[in-house]
Structures are given as structure tokens and as C-alpha cells.
Design a protein around this motif. Structure first.
Motif, PDB file in Angstrom:
ATOM      1  N   TRP A 192       4.432 -10.595  -1.918  1.00  0.00           N
ATOM      2  CA  TRP A 192       5.311 -10.292  -3.048  1.00  0.00           C
ATOM      3  C   TRP A 192       6.085  -8.992  -2.868  1.00  0.00           C
ATOM      4  O   TRP A 192       7.254  -8.890  -3.254  1.00  0.00           O
ATOM      5  CB  TRP A 192       4.497 -10.234  -4.338  1.00  0.00           C
ATOM      6  N   TYR A 193       5.453  -8.000  -2.263  1.00  0.00           N
ATOM      7  CA  TYR A 193       6.082  -6.679  -2.219  1.00  0.00           C
ATOM      8  C   TYR A 193       7.337  -6.672  -1.359  1.00  0.00           C
ATOM      9  O   TYR A 193       8.298  -5.949  -1.650  1.00  0.00           O
ATOM     10  CB  TYR A 193       5.075  -5.653  -1.697  1.00  0.00           C
ATOM     11  N   SER A 194       7.328  -7.498  -0.313  1.00  0.00           N
ATOM     12  CA  SER A 194       8.499  -7.534   0.565  1.00  0.00           C
ATOM     13  C   SER A 194       9.699  -8.194  -0.103  1.00  0.00           C
ATOM     14  O   SER A 194      10.825  -8.045   0.367  1.00  0.00           O
ATOM     15  CB  SER A 194       8.148  -8.288   1.857  1.00  0.00           C
ATOM     16  N   ARG A 195       9.467  -8.916  -1.195  1.00  0.00           N
ATOM     17  CA  ARG A 195      10.555  -9.604  -1.891  1.00  0.00           C
ATOM     18  C   ARG A 195      10.943  -8.935  -3.204  1.00  0.00           C
ATOM     19  O   ARG A 195      11.698  -9.482  -3.986  1.00  0.00           O
ATOM     20  CB  ARG A 195      10.147 -11.053  -2.161  1.00  0.00           C
ATOM     21  N   VAL A 196      10.391  -7.719  -3.457  1.00  0.00           N
ATOM     22  CA  VAL A 196      10.709  -7.025  -4.706  1.00  0.00           C
ATOM     23  C   VAL A 196      12.010  -6.258  -4.535  1.00  0.00           C
ATOM     24  O   VAL A 196      12.136  -5.445  -3.611  1.00  0.00           O
ATOM     25  CB  VAL A 196       9.571  -6.058  -5.084  1.00  0.00           C
ATOM     26  N   PRO A 197      13.015  -6.496  -5.396  1.00  0.00           N
ATOM     27  CA  PRO A 197      14.241  -5.677  -5.337  1.00  0.00           C
ATOM     28  C   PRO A 197      13.961  -4.294  -5.904  1.00  0.00           C
ATOM     29  O   PRO A 197      12.877  -3.996  -6.373  1.00  0.00           O
ATOM     30  CB  PRO A 197      15.228  -6.465  -6.215  1.00  0.00           C
ATOM     31  N   GLU A 198      14.975  -3.437  -5.821  1.00  0.00           N
ATOM     32  CA  GLU A 198      14.807  -2.117  -6.428  1.00  0.00           C
ATOM     33  C   GLU A 198      14.530  -2.295  -7.905  1.00  0.00           C
ATOM     34  O   GLU A 198      15.173  -3.060  -8.600  1.00  0.00           O
ATOM     35  CB  GLU A 198      16.086  -1.298  -6.252  1.00  0.00           C
ATOM     36  N   PHE A 199      13.515  -1.556  -8.368  1.00  0.00           N
ATOM     37  CA  PHE A 199      13.104  -1.755  -9.753  1.00  0.00           C
ATOM     38  C   PHE A 199      13.085  -0.418 -10.474  1.00  0.00           C
ATOM     39  O   PHE A 199      13.029   0.652  -9.876  1.00  0.00           O
ATOM     40  CB  PHE A 199      11.711  -2.384  -9.802  1.00  0.00           C
ATOM     41  N   ASN A 200      13.148  -0.512 -11.774  1.00  0.00           N
ATOM     42  CA  ASN A 200      13.037   0.662 -12.627  1.00  0.00           C
ATOM     43  C   ASN A 200      11.596   0.771 -13.070  1.00  0.00           C
ATOM     44  O   ASN A 200      11.025  -0.175 -13.588  1.00  0.00           O
ATOM     45  CB  ASN A 200      13.955   0.494 -13.848  1.00  0.00           C
ATOM     46  N   SER A 201      10.969   1.937 -12.833  1.00  0.00           N
ATOM     47  CA  SER A 201       9.545   2.089 -13.120  1.00  0.00           C
ATOM     48  C   SER A 201       9.247   2.204 -14.597  1.00  0.00           C
ATOM     49  O   SER A 201       8.127   2.500 -14.986  1.00  0.00           O
ATOM     50  CB  SER A 201       8.999   3.337 -12.404  1.00  0.00           C
ATOM     51  N   GLU A 202      10.269   1.969 -15.450  1.00  0.00           N
ATOM     52  CA  GLU A 202      10.016   2.034 -16.890  1.00  0.00           C
ATOM     53  C   GLU A 202       9.136   0.866 -17.316  1.00  0.00           C
ATOM     54  O   GLU A 202       9.462  -0.289 -17.094  1.00  0.00           O
ATOM     55  CB  GLU A 202      11.353   1.977 -17.629  1.00  0.00           C
ATOM     56  N   PRO A 203       7.988   1.135 -17.915  1.00  0.00           N
ATOM     57  CA  PRO A 203       7.095   0.045 -18.325  1.00  0.00           C
ATOM     58  C   PRO A 203       7.641  -0.690 -19.530  1.00  0.00           C
ATOM     59  O   PRO A 203       8.224  -0.104 -20.418  1.00  0.00           O
ATOM     60  CB  PRO A 203       5.786   0.770 -18.662  1.00  0.00           C
ATOM     61  N   SER A 250       0.806  -1.208   0.000  1.00  0.00           N
ATOM     62  CA  SER A 250       0.000   0.000   0.000  1.00  0.00           C
ATOM     63  C   SER A 250       0.837   1.255   0.000  1.00  0.00           C
ATOM     64  O   SER A 250       0.351   2.341  -0.251  1.00  0.00           O
ATOM     65  CB  SER A 250      -0.938   0.002   1.221  1.00  0.00           C
ATOM     66  N   GLY A 251       2.158   1.154   0.300  1.00  0.00           N
ATOM     67  CA  GLY A 251       2.971   2.351   0.349  1.00  0.00           C
ATOM     68  C   GLY A 251       3.390   2.846  -1.008  1.00  0.00           C
ATOM     69  O   GLY A 251       4.032   3.897  -1.099  1.00  0.00           O
ATOM     70  N   LEU A 252       3.132   2.155  -2.080  1.00  0.00           N
ATOM     71  CA  LEU A 252       3.561   2.540  -3.417  1.00  0.00           C
ATOM     72  C   LEU A 252       2.342   2.898  -4.248  1.00  0.00           C
ATOM     73  O   LEU A 252       1.386   2.141  -4.323  1.00  0.00           O
ATOM     74  CB  LEU A 252       4.320   1.380  -4.071  1.00  0.00           C
ATOM     75  N   ALA A 253       2.383   4.092  -4.870  1.00  0.00           N
ATOM     76  CA  ALA A 253       1.228   4.572  -5.625  1.00  0.00           C
ATOM     77  C   ALA A 253       1.278   4.050  -7.055  1.00  0.00           C
ATOM     78  O   ALA A 253       2.318   3.609  -7.553  1.00  0.00           O
ATOM     79  CB  ALA A 253       1.195   6.099  -5.615  1.00  0.00           C
ATOM     80  N   TYR A 254       0.118   4.116  -7.695  1.00  0.00           N
ATOM     81  CA  TYR A 254       0.049   3.760  -9.106  1.00  0.00           C
ATOM     82  C   TYR A 254       0.599   4.917  -9.943  1.00  0.00           C
ATOM     83  O   TYR A 254       0.468   6.079  -9.570  1.00  0.00           O
ATOM     84  CB  TYR A 254      -1.400   3.470  -9.506  1.00  0.00           C
ATOM     85  N   PRO A 255       1.213   4.671 -11.118  1.00  0.00           N
ATOM     86  CA  PRO A 255       1.398   3.355 -11.768  1.00  0.00           C
ATOM     87  C   PRO A 255       2.646   2.597 -11.315  1.00  0.00           C
ATOM     88  O   PRO A 255       2.870   1.477 -11.743  1.00  0.00           O
ATOM     89  CB  PRO A 255       1.493   3.721 -13.240  1.00  0.00           C
ATOM     90  N   ASP A 256       3.483   3.224 -10.406  1.00  0.00           N
ATOM     91  CA  ASP A 256       4.715   2.553  -9.988  1.00  0.00           C
ATOM     92  C   ASP A 256       4.425   1.226  -9.305  1.00  0.00           C
ATOM     93  O   ASP A 256       5.203   0.262  -9.430  1.00  0.00           O
ATOM     94  CB  ASP A 256       5.503   3.466  -9.046  1.00  0.00           C
ATOM     95  N   ARG A 257       3.336   1.157  -8.590  1.00  0.00           N
ATOM     96  CA  ARG A 257       2.979  -0.084  -7.913  1.00  0.00           C
ATOM     97  C   ARG A 257       2.759  -1.217  -8.917  1.00  0.00           C
ATOM     98  O   ARG A 257       3.140  -2.369  -8.698  1.00  0.00           O
ATOM     99  CB  ARG A 257       1.718   0.161  -7.085  1.00  0.00           C
ATOM    100  N   PHE A 258       2.120  -0.858 -10.053  1.00  0.00           N
ATOM    101  CA  PHE A 258       1.896  -1.860 -11.092  1.00  0.00           C
ATOM    102  C   PHE A 258       3.211  -2.319 -11.711  1.00  0.00           C
ATOM    103  O   PHE A 258       3.432  -3.516 -11.929  1.00  0.00           O
ATOM    104  CB  PHE A 258       0.976  -1.287 -12.165  1.00  0.00           C
ATOM    105  N   TYR A 259       4.113  -1.352 -11.989  1.00  0.00           N
ATOM    106  CA  TYR A 259       5.375  -1.732 -12.620  1.00  0.00           C
ATOM    107  C   TYR A 259       6.221  -2.597 -11.686  1.00  0.00           C
ATOM    108  O   TYR A 259       6.936  -3.506 -12.129  1.00  0.00           O
ATOM    109  CB  TYR A 259       6.149  -0.485 -13.037  1.00  0.00           C
ATOM    110  N   ALA A 260       6.151  -2.332 -10.380  1.00  0.00           N
ATOM    111  CA  ALA A 260       6.865  -3.185  -9.428  1.00  0.00           C
ATOM    112  C   ALA A 260       6.292  -4.593  -9.441  1.00  0.00           C
ATOM    113  O   ALA A 260       7.030  -5.593  -9.422  1.00  0.00           O
ATOM    114  CB  ALA A 260       6.777  -2.582  -8.027  1.00  0.00           C
ATOM    115  N   ALA A 261       4.959  -4.687  -9.483  1.00  0.00           N
ATOM    116  CA  ALA A 261       4.324  -6.003  -9.535  1.00  0.00           C
ATOM    117  C   ALA A 261       4.663  -6.723 -10.831  1.00  0.00           C
ATOM    118  O   ALA A 261       4.890  -7.944 -10.840  1.00  0.00           O
ATOM    119  CB  ALA A 261       2.809  -5.848  -9.394  1.00  0.00           C
TER     120      ALA A 261
END
Length: 661
Positions: A100-111, A4-15
């Protein structure tokens, strides 16, 4: 929620990155392999819908079953908006892998997009701006022949309820227009993207105004509604009577106002109907024995009937009776259910589950509040007290409830000491209670007599509250955006696609009752199995179409029979009216005959008296006649004696009697 701490659309790209949709169109088989085939294909289709848009590419040939299955998953989403596809993608990932979110490494929000098919013919259209809209830019990259090509940013407009970004948190709405007067014990319902507010109580005075909140523009407007007079002159109208503690129920393109406290209560419940097209109220004529007038009851829509329970009558007597109104015939039915019913109460909440079970929760008497849950089986008409799970709700009355699928949300209410601050949800299948949200302080959400309605807007479900009383009257509007996608927006329509060699029926994507999305008849492992599945799908579709036609025919027959019955009822009513008039005429004639008979009886009595007098006179006359006859006879005898004595006296020389001379 972990993410919940990550807003859209970055939350989607992380997922998307976690699910295996890597940069440059690459797909991580290690990541994708953690999902089942149907889930992986659905995630792929939603990812394409979110990053590329609706599928406009030709269907791959049958020789490549994997690409064909991926195309089927994407194409089946139709014209689902990009933002909705993003949120649905994240929701499915959270259901499959909650951490899933706790296991996501740093990601690039580029879709990025994983697609190895032809370039789509056109980009999705830009949504036009509107009132109260919020604008954000959404970059997109489309893979063309294996290389990434950046497209133009697409402006996405958020309007109305879409401006609410936080989930499962109550948010006050910024609304334009003249606000209605603060109130409680009013009625509320949603019809055609508008929330209607009618009546209520303000400082002990009943209200009769009708207000509408446009959920698209978030603007209040007052409706100048008139009451259609009950006369042959359809143009004659009057004002609606003020009321409070009533119930508003939407039915078709109109809504009903049922029961409620009024200044001059009638003997039975009054049912009023409002037509938004003509802005006119009308009194609905009902049949059968109407329930006694009351307020604070619950009225629940079950199929084509309204189920009314409890309330408080005009003499402040609490009720626990049960009545059903058939909306097709407008006939009341007094129901005697078996089992132990809820104790008499008012200001409780009610809901219907699976079109069979009526749930009653809470409410109050004159001295106490309740937290009990009762269930009525509408098929067997039997009350029961089921065992509940989860937390135990605190006692309350004057609360409001709304159902979304299997979830029953309870907001507000009081316990004679303070307002209730938590928002509860009951899963009606498992009867498990849980807390959705909690508010702090004396806010309108912790009030009695507030209203709660449900609205679906742009694929999301919203709870909307208005009014209430917690020491002061409120006219605030709050909304709660739920973190569950709407069933109607998550369902993918079946389409039939023609091919040169075969006809393939698209797999159906449906939403189950717990909110999960499943794909039916999808198998990318074997082309032969796929063909068999297609044939089975065609047969199933044909069977469903035949069943649909049969049901439609049955429905048409039932509707025709209903029309015929209504006509027969109308004829019977007309005949009854004629017979009533004839009966009244006969009664009038009978009354005239009775009056005439009475006069004749008086005349007969008088004649009898005269007859008796005549009998006495006749007797007197007869006596007089006899006396006269006796007198005449005596005179005749005397005369004869006199004549006889004179002659013999002359012969013998006797002188005549001096007295005779």
C-alpha cells in the motif's frame, strides 16, 4: 517493511488516506471496496478509536444496519489507547495490502474522521507523565453534524519500554540505578512488570545476588533476599548459595530457581522458590526420585508441569535424560520416551508449542556445537526429527530463546570460534526459520550465556536481553520491539447492550494464531440476517457461559480432590514418620535383647564347663568311695582272720604270730 520510513502518527494518516478515510469525513467507496466487509468495518472502528477515542455515542436504531454495524465495530474496541489503535490500523492494512505504501500519493497529515452520528460526550483522558516518559502532541478533528471541529491537542506520554520507537531492531536501553555486576550463565524471568536477575558466573566465581529491573521506570535495584531456614523457627534465615547455569521459571506470583552449578553440589536437583512480597528464598520439598544435580539444562513450563532436559552434571558428564516435575504435587517423574532422543548436551534452548510439543534446538558437547531440532510429543512421549523450512541455522551453544505465540525467537550463542550475530525466529506451526535482525561487531547480543525474556508493555511485545560473555562479561540491557500486536490487547470484549425492543450481543473480535484480527457474526447487508446473527450470538454466548460454568465446576472438583490428596499425603507422611519412630524403638529393643541373649549364651557356656568339671569330680569321688570301701573290706577281713587264728591257737597250744604282735 515498505512503510517503515514514515513515523507515527503520519504513518497512520497516510494509511487512513489510502484506505479511503478522506478529508472532511468523506469515505471513498472505491478505496473501501477493496476490503471485505468485516475488514472494512474493523478499519473504521480503529480509525474512530485513533482519532476520536472510545465510543460514547448511543447505539443507532435497527432500521439503519450500516450505521449499527459501524457503531458495533467502534464500540467493541472499549478503552483501547489511541496510539495502539493507530498501529493496529496500519498493521491490518499491511496484512491486507502489503504494497500500500508504494501506491500512496502525497497526502496531508491532517487527521479526519468519517462519522455521521452524535458528538461524543467527552474526550479521552490525558495520560499522566511519569519517569523516563516521552511526550508528543496528537491533534484531533471531530466531525460534529457533518462539520469538522478541531479539538485540543492531547499529550500522550510514553514511558518505560514505550520509549523504544524502532521495530525489529535491537536497541540498548538507558537505565538508571546501580547496574548489576557483569555476568553470564545467570537466570532471568519477568514477574509483575519487573525483570529479575539471579546468580551467574563472573571471572569463574559463582554469584548469589538478586537484582530487579523495573520495566516501567527502567531502574535497577538490588533485592536483599534471605533464605528461609529449614527449621521450626520461621524467623531464622541464612544466605542463598551462589550458583550458575540454573533456570528461573515464573509460577503464579512467585518464581522458581531450578538446578544449576554450585561450589558444593548436592546429589539431586535443588528447587528454590522466591516470594517477592517477603523477599525470601525457600527450599521446596519435592517427592519422587530427584534428577541428578546439573547445570546448563533447559526447564520448560508446560501447563502445570516443568519439563527438564539435558545439561551437565558435577563431574562434567553430559546428559540427555528427561524429567517432569508436577507443580501441584511437587513430584518428580523420570520419563522414558520412545524414538531417538537428542544426543547428550548442555547450553541448548527449549520451547513448548500448543501445550503438547517440546522443541529442543542446538546446544553443545565438550568438542562441538549443534544446530539440530528435535521435537517431543508430550502426549505420546515420542521423539522425532521434523523437516524444517527456510534458512538453516548455524550451530551454536549458550544461546537464549523466548516464545511469543507461535514464534520462537533465538538470540546469541557461540560456536567455539565467535558469537552468533543474527536473531532468528522459528514459526513452530510451519517449522520455518527466518532472520529477524543482525548485529555487527562484538556486542553483548552476540554472546554466550545471556538471558532473553518476553514482556508485553502497552500492547506491544518486547524481547529483553541481559548479560553474556563474548571475550568480556556484560551487564548491558538490550530490547527488541516486535512489529506484532499482543493478542491480549487486540481482543475485544463481548458486551451486552439493552435496547427497548431487543437485546443484541456485540460481535467478538479475536486474534488468530497468525496475528490476524477477525470479526465474528458481522453482516451489514440485511437487517433480517443481522437479527438472526444476534440470536445465534445470544445462543452461542449462553452455550459458552454454560460450558464455562461446567468447566469451573470441574476445576473446583479437581482442586478439591487435589486438596484432599494433599491432605492424604500429609497424613500418610505423618503416619510414616510415626511408624519410623516405632521401628527405630523396636530396633533398639531388639538390639538390647540381642545383647542380653549373647550374655546368656556366655553364661550357659560357662555353666556347661562347670557341669563337665562336676561330672569328672563325681567320677573321682565314686572311685575314691570304691577304693575306700575295698580298703575297709580288706581291713575287716584281716581283722576277722586275726581274731580267728588267735582263738584256735590257744586251744591247740599254738603260739601267736609274732608279726601280728
Amino acid at each position: 517493511m515498505a512503510s517503515s520510513g514514515l513515523a507515527y502518527p503520519d504513518r497512520f494518516y497516510a494509511a487512513a488516506a489510502y484506505a479511503g478515510f478522506g478529508p472532511g469525513g468523506a469515505t471513498s467507496s472505491a478505496a473501501i471496496s477493496r476490503f471485505q466487509n468485516d475488514v472494512a468495518l474493523l478499519l473504521y472502528g480503529l480509525h474512530q478509536q485513533a482519532t476520536v477515542g472510545p465510543c460514547n455515542v448511543p447505539k443507532p436504531r435497527a432500521w439503519n444496519p450500516v450505521e449499527q454495524s459501524k457503531w458495533t465495530s467502534w464500540h467493541g474496541l472499549g478503552s483501547m489507547p489511541s496510539a495502539e489503535a493507530m498501529r493496529l490500523f496500519v498493521k491490518i492494512l499491511e496484512e491486507e495490502d502489503p504494497g500500500w505504501y508504494s501506491r500512496v500519493p502525497e497526502f496531508n497529515s491532517e487527521p479526519v474522521v468519517d462519522i455521521q452520528m452524535h458528538k461524543p460526550k467527552e474526550e479521552p483522558q490525558v495520560v499522566p507523565a511519569s519517569t523516563n516518559g516521552t511526550l508528543f502532541s496528537e491533534p484531533k478533528i471531530v466531525s460534529e453534524n457533518g462539520s469538522s471541529v478541531e479539538t485540543q491537542d492531547k499529550d500522550v506520554i510514553l514511558e518505560g519500554l514505550s520509549t523504544v520507537s524502532s521495530h525489529d531492531e535491537w536497541t540498548p536501553l538507558s537505565i538508571s540505578g546501580h547496574r548489576p555486576k557483569p555476568r553470564y550463565e545467570h537466570g532471568a524471568t519477568v514477574l509483575q512488570d519487573k525483570m529479575y536477575i539471579f546468580g551467574g558466573n563472573h571471572n569463574g566465581r559463582y554469584l548469589s545476588d538478586l537484582q530487579a529491573l523495573d520495566l516501567k521506570s527502567l531502574t535497577w535495584s538490588k533485592i536483599d533476599a534471605k533464605l528461609q531456614a529449614e527449621s521450626s523457627d520461621s524467623a531464622k534465615t541464612s544466605q542463598i548459595a551462589p550458583c550458575a547455569g540454573h533456570s528461573l521459571i515464573t509460577w503464579g506470583n512467585k518464581f522458581f530457581s531450578i538446578a544449576g552449578h554450585t561450589k558444593d553440589p548436592s546429589e539431586g536437583i535443588t528447587v528454590k522458590e522466591f516470594d517477592p512480597h517477603t523477599c525470601t528464598w525457600s527450599i521446596v520439598r519435592t517427592y519422587g526420585k530427584s534428577p541428578v544435580s546439573r547445570g546448563g539444562q533447559t526447564v520448560t513450563l508446560v501447563g502445570t508441569t516443568l519439563v527438564l532436559f539435558g545439561g551437565e552434571d558435577a563431574k562434567r558428564c553430559l546428559l540427555n535424560d528427561l524429567h517432569i516435575l508436577d507443580l501441584e504435587t511437587m513430584t518428580w517423574d523420570d520419563v522414558d520416551a520412545i524414538g531417538t532422543p537428542p544426543s547428550p548436551r548442555s547450553d541448548h534452548a527449549a520451547a513448548c508449542h500448543a501445550d503438547r510439543y517440546l522443541l529442543i534446538f542446538g546446544g553443545g558437547s565438550h568438542a562441538t556445537c549443534f544446530n539440530d531440532l528435535h521435537v517431543l510429543d508430550l502426549q505420546t512421549m515420542e521423539w522425532s526429527r521434523p523437516k524444517q523450512q527456510g534458512l538453516t541455522p548455524s550451530p551454536r551453544a549458550g544461546h537464549a530463546g523466548a516464545t511469543i505465540g507461535e514464534n520462537w525467537y533465538i538470540v546469541g550463542g557461540g560456536n567455539n570460534k565467535s558469537g552468533v550475530s543474527e536473531t532468528l525466529v522459528l514459526n513452530m506451526s510451519t517449522l520455518t526459520w527466518s532472520v529477524v535482525s543482525t548485529v555487527e561487531g562484538r556486542v553483548p547480543l552476540a554472546s554466550e550465556g545471556m538471558t532473553l525474556v518476553h514482556s508485553n508493555y502497552n500492547g506491544y511485545d518486547y524481547l529483553i536481553s541481559f548479560g553474556g560473555y563474548n571475550g568480556r562479561y556484560s551487564n548491558e540491557v538490550y530490547t527488541l520491539k516486535l512489529n506484532l500486536k499482543s493478542d491480549s490487547k487486540s481482543t475485544v470484549k463481548e458486551e451486552t447492550v439493552s435496547d427497548t425492543t431487543s437485546r443484541v450481543v456485540e460481535p467478538e473480535v479475536e486474534t488468530s494464531q497468525d496475528g490476524k484480527i477477525r470479526e465474528i457474526a458481522m453482516d451489514s447487508a440485511d437487517s433480517d440476517v443481522k437479527n438472526n446473527s444476534d440470536e445465534a450470538s445470544e445462543q452461542l454466548l449462553a452455550a459458552l457461559k454454560a460450558e464455562k460454568e461446567e468447566l469451573e465446576a470441574l476445576l473446583n472438583r479437581e482442586q478439591l480432590q487435589t486438596v484432599q490428596l494433599k491432605e492424604e499425603i500429609s497424613h500418610a507422611e505423618n503416619r510414616n514418620l510415626e511408624l519410623t519412630k516405632e521401628l527405630q524403638a523396636v530396633r533398639g529393643q531388639l538390639a538390647a535383647e540381642q545383647s542380653r541373649c549373647f550374655k546368656l549364651e556366655v553364661d550357659v557356656a560357662e555353666l556347661r564347663q562347670k557341669l563337665q568339671s562336676m561330672d569328672a569330680l563325681e567320677k573321682e569321688v565314686e572311685l575314691l568311695r570304691r577304693q575306700r570301701a575295698a580298703s575297709e573290706q580288706a581291713a575287716l577281713d584281716a581283722k576277722q582272720r586275726q581274731s580267728s587264728g588267735g582263738m584256735w591257737g590257744w586251744l591247740v597250744g599254738t603260739p601267736p604270730d609274732k608279726s601280728e604282735s
